[in-house]
Motif scaffolding. Structure first.
Motif, PDB file in Angstrom:
ATOM      1  N   UNK A 100       0.830  -1.208   0.000  1.00 41.30           N
ATOM      2  CA  UNK A 100       0.000   0.000   0.000  1.00 41.30           C
ATOM      3  C   UNK A 100       0.864   1.257   0.000  1.00 41.30           C
ATOM      4  N   UNK A 101       1.937   1.246   0.781  1.00 40.52           N
ATOM      5  CA  UNK A 101       2.833   2.408   0.857  1.00 40.52           C
ATOM      6  C   UNK A 101       3.606   2.591  -0.446  1.00 40.52           C
ATOM      7  N   UNK A 102       4.078   1.482  -1.009  1.00 29.84           N
ATOM      8  CA  UNK A 102       4.886   1.557  -2.227  1.00 29.84           C
ATOM      9  C   UNK A 102       4.047   1.812  -3.474  1.00 29.84           C
ATOM     10  N   UNK A 103       2.833   1.240  -3.513  1.00 33.38           N
ATOM     11  CA  UNK A 103       1.989   1.346  -4.707  1.00 33.38           C
ATOM     12  C   UNK A 103       0.576   1.770  -4.312  1.00 33.38           C
ATOM     13  N   UNK A 104       0.411   3.000  -3.859  1.00 25.08           N
ATOM     14  CA  UNK A 104      -0.899   3.424  -3.347  1.00 25.08           C
ATOM     15  C   UNK A 104      -1.927   3.735  -4.434  1.00 25.08           C
ATOM     16  N   UNK A 105      -1.475   3.900  -5.687  1.00 20.19           N
ATOM     17  CA  UNK A 105      -2.379   4.386  -6.730  1.00 20.19           C
ATOM     18  C   UNK A 105      -3.494   3.405  -7.067  1.00 20.19           C
ATOM     19  N   UNK A 106      -3.277   2.116  -6.808  1.00 20.22           N
ATOM     20  CA  UNK A 106      -4.300   1.126  -7.144  1.00 20.22           C
ATOM     21  C   UNK A 106      -4.889   0.470  -5.891  1.00 20.22           C
ATOM     22  N   UNK A 107      -4.775   1.136  -4.759  1.00 18.65           N
ATOM     23  CA  UNK A 107      -5.175   0.519  -3.485  1.00 18.65           C
ATOM     24  C   UNK A 107      -6.637   0.086  -3.487  1.00 18.65           C
ATOM     25  N   UNK A 108      -7.531   0.971  -3.865  1.00 21.44           N
ATOM     26  CA  UNK A 108      -8.958   0.661  -3.801  1.00 21.44           C
ATOM     27  C   UNK A 108      -9.298  -0.518  -4.700  1.00 21.44           C
ATOM     28  N   UNK A 109      -8.797  -0.491  -5.935  1.00 21.82           N
ATOM     29  CA  UNK A 109      -9.060  -1.597  -6.865  1.00 21.82           C
ATOM     30  C   UNK A 109      -8.454  -2.894  -6.342  1.00 21.82           C
ATOM     31  N   UNK A 110      -7.278  -2.816  -5.735  1.00 23.35           N
ATOM     32  CA  UNK A 110      -6.606  -4.009  -5.220  1.00 23.35           C
ATOM     33  C   UNK A 110      -7.404  -4.645  -4.091  1.00 23.35           C
ATOM     34  N   UNK A 111      -7.972  -3.828  -3.221  1.00 17.72           N
ATOM     35  CA  UNK A 111      -8.779  -4.356  -2.118  1.00 17.72           C
ATOM     36  C   UNK A 111     -10.033  -5.033  -2.658  1.00 17.72           C
ATOM     37  N   UNK A 112     -10.706  -4.378  -3.604  1.00 19.75           N
ATOM     38  CA  UNK A 112     -11.934  -4.942  -4.176  1.00 19.75           C
ATOM     39  C   UNK A 112     -11.651  -6.262  -4.881  1.00 19.75           C
ATOM     40  N   UNK A 113     -10.630  -6.268  -5.747  1.00 18.29           N
ATOM     41  CA  UNK A 113     -10.283  -7.485  -6.476  1.00 18.29           C
ATOM     42  C   UNK A 113      -9.840  -8.582  -5.511  1.00 18.29           C
ATOM     43  N   UNK A 114      -9.078  -8.197  -4.483  1.00 20.48           N
ATOM     44  CA  UNK A 114      -8.614  -9.174  -3.504  1.00 20.48           C
ATOM     45  C   UNK A 114      -9.753  -9.847  -2.772  1.00 20.48           C
ATOM     46  N   UNK A 115     -10.688  -9.053  -2.289  1.00 21.72           N
ATOM     47  CA  UNK A 115     -11.826  -9.600  -1.541  1.00 21.72           C
ATOM     48  C   UNK A 115     -12.767 -10.387  -2.447  1.00 21.72           C
ATOM     49  N   UNK A 116     -13.017  -9.858  -3.636  1.00 23.62           N
ATOM     50  CA  UNK A 116     -13.972 -10.500  -4.549  1.00 23.62           C
ATOM     51  C   UNK A 116     -13.483 -11.869  -5.022  1.00 23.62           C
ATOM     52  N   UNK A 117     -12.181 -12.047  -5.084  1.00 20.77           N
ATOM     53  CA  UNK A 117     -11.667 -13.351  -5.467  1.00 20.77           C
ATOM     54  C   UNK A 117     -11.537 -14.287  -4.278  1.00 20.77           C
ATOM     55  N   UNK A 118     -10.997 -13.778  -3.193  1.00 20.79           N
ATOM     56  CA  UNK A 118     -10.622 -14.642  -2.064  1.00 20.79           C
ATOM     57  C   UNK A 118     -11.809 -15.206  -1.310  1.00 20.79           C
ATOM     58  N   UNK A 119     -12.761 -14.367  -0.946  1.00 22.80           N
ATOM     59  CA  UNK A 119     -13.820 -14.823  -0.039  1.00 22.80           C
ATOM     60  C   UNK A 119     -14.733 -15.858  -0.672  1.00 22.80           C
ATOM     61  N   UNK A 120     -15.411 -15.559  -1.791  1.00 20.56           N
ATOM     62  CA  UNK A 120     -16.316 -16.582  -2.354  1.00 20.56           C
ATOM     63  C   UNK A 120     -15.589 -17.810  -2.887  1.00 20.56           C
ATOM     64  N   UNK A 121     -14.417 -17.629  -3.491  1.00 24.25           N
ATOM     65  CA  UNK A 121     -13.732 -18.764  -4.106  1.00 24.25           C
ATOM     66  C   UNK A 121     -13.170 -19.718  -3.067  1.00 24.25           C
ATOM     67  N   UNK A 122     -12.666 -19.213  -1.947  1.00 26.95           N
ATOM     68  CA  UNK A 122     -12.164 -20.120  -0.915  1.00 26.95           C
ATOM     69  C   UNK A 122     -13.297 -20.814  -0.181  1.00 26.95           C
ATOM     70  N   UNK A 123     -14.412 -20.131  -0.007  1.00 25.14           N
ATOM     71  CA  UNK A 123     -15.581 -20.810   0.560  1.00 25.14           C
ATOM     72  C   UNK A 123     -16.039 -21.937  -0.361  1.00 25.14           C
ATOM     73  N   UNK A 124     -15.950 -21.696  -1.647  1.00 21.53           N
ATOM     74  CA  UNK A 124     -16.429 -22.682  -2.615  1.00 21.53           C
ATOM     75  C   UNK A 124     -15.461 -23.858  -2.752  1.00 21.53           C
ATOM     76  N   UNK A 125     -14.177 -23.567  -2.958  1.00 22.31           N
ATOM     77  CA  UNK A 125     -13.233 -24.624  -3.299  1.00 22.31           C
ATOM     78  C   UNK A 125     -12.532 -25.255  -2.097  1.00 22.31           C
ATOM     79  N   UNK A 126     -12.257 -24.491  -1.053  1.00 23.90           N
ATOM     80  CA  UNK A 126     -11.625 -25.079   0.134  1.00 23.90           C
ATOM     81  C   UNK A 126     -12.666 -25.605   1.109  1.00 23.90           C
ATOM     82  N   UNK A 127     -13.515 -24.695   1.610  1.00 21.54           N
ATOM     83  CA  UNK A 127     -14.511 -25.110   2.604  1.00 21.54           C
ATOM     84  C   UNK A 127     -15.499 -26.103   2.007  1.00 21.54           C
ATOM     85  N   UNK A 128     -15.896 -25.891   0.749  1.00 20.61           N
ATOM     86  CA  UNK A 128     -16.913 -26.728   0.138  1.00 20.61           C
ATOM     87  C   UNK A 128     -16.367 -27.948  -0.564  1.00 20.61           C
TER      88      UNK A 128
END
Length: 254
Positions: free
Chosen positions: A90-118
């Motif tokens: 975030x400190x080194x590359x702040x220009x894409x912070x918001x997009x990075x958080x959205x993309x990070x959450x949108x991929x990680x949460x549903x996909x890990x619930x689906x493929x790991x937990x499920x």
């Protein structure tokens, strides 16, 4: 064992078919009506997908979501390193912070619930029935990772076949890593965090992937192979340092 395997295959087919149909034919069309920005559309779509996955994991695969306290030491060290790594990006590359958080959450949460937990969980419990003395890890790990990789075939709609193939190879390595982390920590938050960081890092460096640019991209095989080797190597280290197989009972994901 045979009856249990057949039941699991049927449930997996129903699960995957229902999730794909609901996402593509219902939620995809529904979200498109609002004419939101790309990031907003992704966030809205993934939120709806998350609800679907939670429902299907619980009522079709009949798997719980694992939020157990880790049965291995060093959980706090993981979160410290993870937090510092995210802060550093975030400190080194702040220009894409918001997009990075959205993309990070949108991929990680549903996909890990689906493929790991499920998916990993239901295959693990099927393979490791009461008659098995030592739990088998490789079949559920590899099958869930292959299904995770195959899910990226949908990207053929927006990119070349070669680019999609390379993405599938890399996604397989990621799937093995996420499953390995889940096996060791037995808590879905950990593979979610690893998945989030990878997406967060890539988006922080490259920015949000515009579909038109992605379609015209000329991917290289070398970075894909390097990434695959890195993911598999880390997964091997994680599994090597995990509990002995005899300590991993089938009740872990029940």
């Amino acid at each position: 064992m045979q009856r249990r395997t057949e039941s699991t295959i049927i449930r997996l087919i129903i699960f995957l078919a229902a999730e794909f149909f609901i996402d593509q034919e219902i939620f995809g069309r529904f979200v498109s009506f609002f004419r939101l920005s790309d990031l907003a559309s992704i966030a809205f779509f993934k939120l709806l997908t998350l609800v679907t996955i939670i429902f299907l994991v619980k009522f079709v695969l009949r798997q719980p979501v694992g939020f157990k306290r880790p049965t291995t030491k060093g959980g706090w060290i993981f979160w410290v390193i993870w937090g510092l790594a995210c802060l550093g990006l975030t400190v080194l590359l702040p220009q894409h912070f918001f997009a990075a958080v959205i993309i990070g959450l949108c991929g990680a949460v549903p996909e890990e619930l689906m493929y790991c937990a499920g998916i990993f969980g239901v295959i693990y419990n099927t393979v490791n029935g009461p008659e098995r003395k030592k739990p088998g890890l490789w079949v559920p790990l590899l099958l869930s990772s292959l299904l995770f990789a195959a899910s990226h075939l949908i990207n053929l709609q927006t990119q070349t076949a070669f680019g999609t193939m390379l993405q599938i190879v890399q996604a397989f390595g990621m799937g093995v890593l996420f499953s390995a982390v889940y096996i060791r920590m037995q808590n879905i938050l950990y593979p979610m965090a690893v998945h989030f960081f990878i997406n967060f890092m890539v988006t922080s460096i490259n920015g949000y992937p515009v579909p038109a640019a992605t379609a015209k991209a000329h991917p290289s095989i070398t970075p894909t192979i390097v990434a695959l080797v890195i993911y598999l190597s880390i997964a091997a280290i994680v599994l090597f340092r995990a509990h002995r197989p005899s300590q991993l009972g089938t009740e872990t994901w029940r």
